[in-house]
Scaffold this active site. Structure first.
Site, PDB file in Angstrom:
ATOM      1  N   LYS A   1      43.153  -1.887 -11.711  1.00 34.11           N
ATOM      2  CA  LYS A   1      43.710  -3.204 -11.395  1.00 34.11           C
ATOM      3  C   LYS A   1      44.285  -3.844 -12.659  1.00 34.11           C
ATOM      4  CE  LYS A   1      42.326  -7.514  -9.018  1.00 34.11           C
ATOM      5  NZ  LYS A   1      41.203  -8.216  -8.343  1.00 34.11           N
TER       6      LYS A   1
ATOM      7  N   SER B   1      42.169 -10.003  -3.744  1.00 39.42           N
ATOM      8  CA  SER B   1      43.266  -9.853  -4.662  1.00 39.42           C
ATOM      9  C   SER B   1      43.537  -8.414  -5.102  1.00 39.42           C
ATOM     10  CB  SER B   1      43.007 -10.718  -5.896  1.00 39.42           C
ATOM     11  OG  SER B   1      41.864 -10.263  -6.593  1.00 39.42           O
TER      12      SER B   1
ATOM     13  N   SER C   1      37.373  -9.885  -3.432  1.00 42.57           N
ATOM     14  CA  SER C   1      38.635  -9.209  -3.767  1.00 42.57           C
ATOM     15  C   SER C   1      38.594  -7.696  -3.817  1.00 42.57           C
ATOM     16  CB  SER C   1      39.170  -9.726  -5.096  1.00 42.57           C
ATOM     17  OG  SER C   1      39.864 -10.923  -4.870  1.00 42.57           O
TER      18      SER C   1
HETATM   19  N1  GLN Z   1      40.089 -14.448  -1.857  1.00 40.05           N
HETATM   20  C1  GLN Z   1      39.167 -15.042  -2.787  1.00 40.05           C
HETATM   21  C2  GLN Z   1      39.884 -16.090  -3.585  1.00 40.05           C
HETATM   22  O1  GLN Z   1      40.996 -16.341  -3.306  1.00 40.05           O
HETATM   23  C3  GLN Z   1      38.548 -13.998  -3.645  1.00 40.05           C
HETATM   24  C4  GLN Z   1      39.274 -13.706  -4.895  1.00 40.05           C
HETATM   25  C5  GLN Z   1      38.581 -12.681  -5.731  1.00 40.05           C
HETATM   26  O2  GLN Z   1      37.543 -12.134  -5.352  1.00 40.05           O
HETATM   27  N2  GLN Z   1      39.106 -12.439  -6.921  1.00 40.05           N
HETATM   28  O3  GLN Z   1      39.358 -16.671  -4.473  1.00 40.05           O
END
Ligand code: GLN
Length: 477
Positions: A79, A154, A178
């Site tokens: 990532k 994400s 994410s």
């Molecule tokens: N979807 C969640 C957010 O928008 C999780 C993001 C993440 O785990 N980095 O914060």
């Protein structure tokens, strides 16, 4: 890709490499070919590294010298918020578009020592903020199962890279879901380790009390291999813990707790139906299913969306245009800060920085941040109480819906936040959680993957691996 080199798991690739049926260079080339073909359509990778063949050659030398480890020669994706020395790491942000990492993240260091081959860096929501990969400054990633839909986020690029067979496995990061939610949307396995199980050194901080790096893989067994390769104490991250020598759960009847009252509202009927089928599969595999209550679980989204932006606002303060990343000239220092941050950050990052600054400001701190941290403690005791009753892990769907359309929620941040309902609690309470593919829902002629999520007690990843493998077998039987 040679057909016999498609759909490889780590375990299978290991076998082929060890038998000498394929070299690490041949394997890497097969993946590079496929990436060249598929990535223009999917936008899973932001960059394919220019030294993949050299890395693979080095892995072949290790293999030839009899110095193999679990991941020697295995092609994986990273990532874009994990530092690999000498390579760009941009967090999919304009702010860091040309930022070159000056050191290796601990996870990278550990994988390098094992001879893993890094194919490239994958797309994500900017600074990991989002659940669809649409917040990337470099365009969205497409879901390999239906390219009109998001891959989740994400770590959407990571999940798509594994699902489309553009990597054997991937590293992502999870602050509120994410890793697990994109894994679920793309039909792969995703593990959010116990807080501190994996070093955060070299991971760009989003919300430091919630962030964890973890694996996305095709099978639970593969996720376990990758987790074992990266886990353990690290002097560079004081929050890390020793890898537990966990008691084996092998011959015990496993008890899975289901927070029924939490599943009633707002969950897609196909997701609910699939969840019931999954419970039945577990039962037939000899697992006991028990209803449990977590009274404060309903507050987890509210708590997360206070604690997370608070930490985001603090962590992202470092991107001031002075030390690294984008710099905009302006007549005064203040105007330089403003211009740099306005230009460098996307709308969602700015929204969260402002929210976070607000909840931490004098006069509001007690009402919001203080309250949220107090409820976070209550939530921890809820989980502890359930586990104290002999429940081995807790089961929910991973996401209330299958993958949604690109653009469907991007104008409505709240709708996007609600999609995190099942995932944020594990981060808040520091517990390990895994998403395992559980079936499909049909939408507009496409089969969209669904996933279920197991949450285990502190440092009990072993339970997740055991029950996850059991479920894979039972569900495919
Ligand atoms: N979807 C969640 C957010 O928008 C999780 C993001 C993440 O785990 N980095 O914060």
């Amino acid at each position: 890709m040679k057909s016999d080199l498609a759909h490889l798991t780590i375990a299978k690739a290991r076998e082929l490499l060890d038998r000498g049926d394929v070299s690490a260079v041949e394997l890497a080339e097969a993946y590079l070919d496929r990436i060249a073909k598929e990535n223009p359509k999917l936008n899973a990778y932001l960059e394919v590294y220019d030294d993949v063949r050299e890395q693979a050659k080095a892995a072949d030398q290790l293999l030839a010298a009899g110095k193999k480890a679990a991941l020697t020669g295995i092609p994986i994706s990273i990532k874009d918020n994990i530092l690999l020395k000498g390579k760009i790491a941009s967090a999919a942000s304009k702010m860091l578009a040309n930022y070159t990492a000056s050191y290796d993240a601990t996870v990278i260091d550990r994988l390098k020592k094992q001879g893993a081959v890094f194919l490239g860096r994958t797309n994500m929501d900017e600074f990991a903020m989002g659940g669809s990969t649409e917040n990337s400054a470099l365009g969205p990633t497409k879901n390999p199962h239906d390219i009109s839909r998001v891959p989740g986020g994400s770590s959407g690029g990571a999940a798509a890279s594994v699902a489309a067979d553009l990597a054997v496995a991937a590293l992502g990061s999870d602050t509120g879901g994410s890793i697990r939610q994109p894994a679920s949307f793309c039909g792969v396995v995703g593990l959010k380790p116990t807080y501190g199980a994996v070093s955060r050194s070299g991971l760009m901080a989003m919300a430091s009390s919630l962030d964890q790096i973890g694996p996305l893989a095709k099978t639970v067994a593969d996720a376990e291999i990758l987790f074992n390769a990266i886990a353990g104490r690290d002097p560079k991250d004081a929050t890390t813990i020793d890898r537990p020598v966990a008691p084996a759960v092998a011959n015990k009847k496993l008890v899975v707790g289901v927070p029924r009252d939490f599943l009633e509202k707002g969950v897609d009927p196909d997701v609910l139906k699939n969840f019931e089928t999954s419970l039945a599969a577990l039962k037939s595999a000899g697992v006991e299913i028990r209803d449990v209550t977590l009274p404060n679980l309903k507050y987890s989204l509210a708590v997360y969306y206070v604690v997370m932006p608070a930490e985001v606002s603090s962590n992202l303060a470092r991107f001031d245009g002075m030390r690294y990343g984008l710099h905009k000239d302006a007549p005064t220092l203040l105007e330089e800060y403003l211009a740099t941050r306005r230009e460098g950050f996307g709308a969602e990052s700015r929204r969260r920085i402002m929210l976070g600054t607000y909840v931490l400001s004098t006069g509001y701190y007690d009402a919001y941040y203080g309250k949220a941290t107090a409820v976070r403690e209550l939530l921890k005791s809820d989980f502890a109480a359930v586990f104290a009753q002999g429940v081995d892990c807790i089961l929910t769907p991973t996401s209330p819906t299958p993958a949604f359309k690109i653009g469907e929620k991007s104008a409505d941040p709240l709708a996007m936040y609600l999609a995190d309902i099942f995932t944020v609690s594990a981060n808040l309470v520091t517990l390990p959680a895994i998403s395992v593919p559980s079936g499909f829902a049909k939408r507009d002629g496409a089969q969209l993957p669904l996933g279920i999520q197991f949450t285990a007690p502190y440092a009990r990843e072993d339970i997740l691996f055991t029950i996850g493998k059991l479920f894979e077998q039972a569900n495919n039987a």
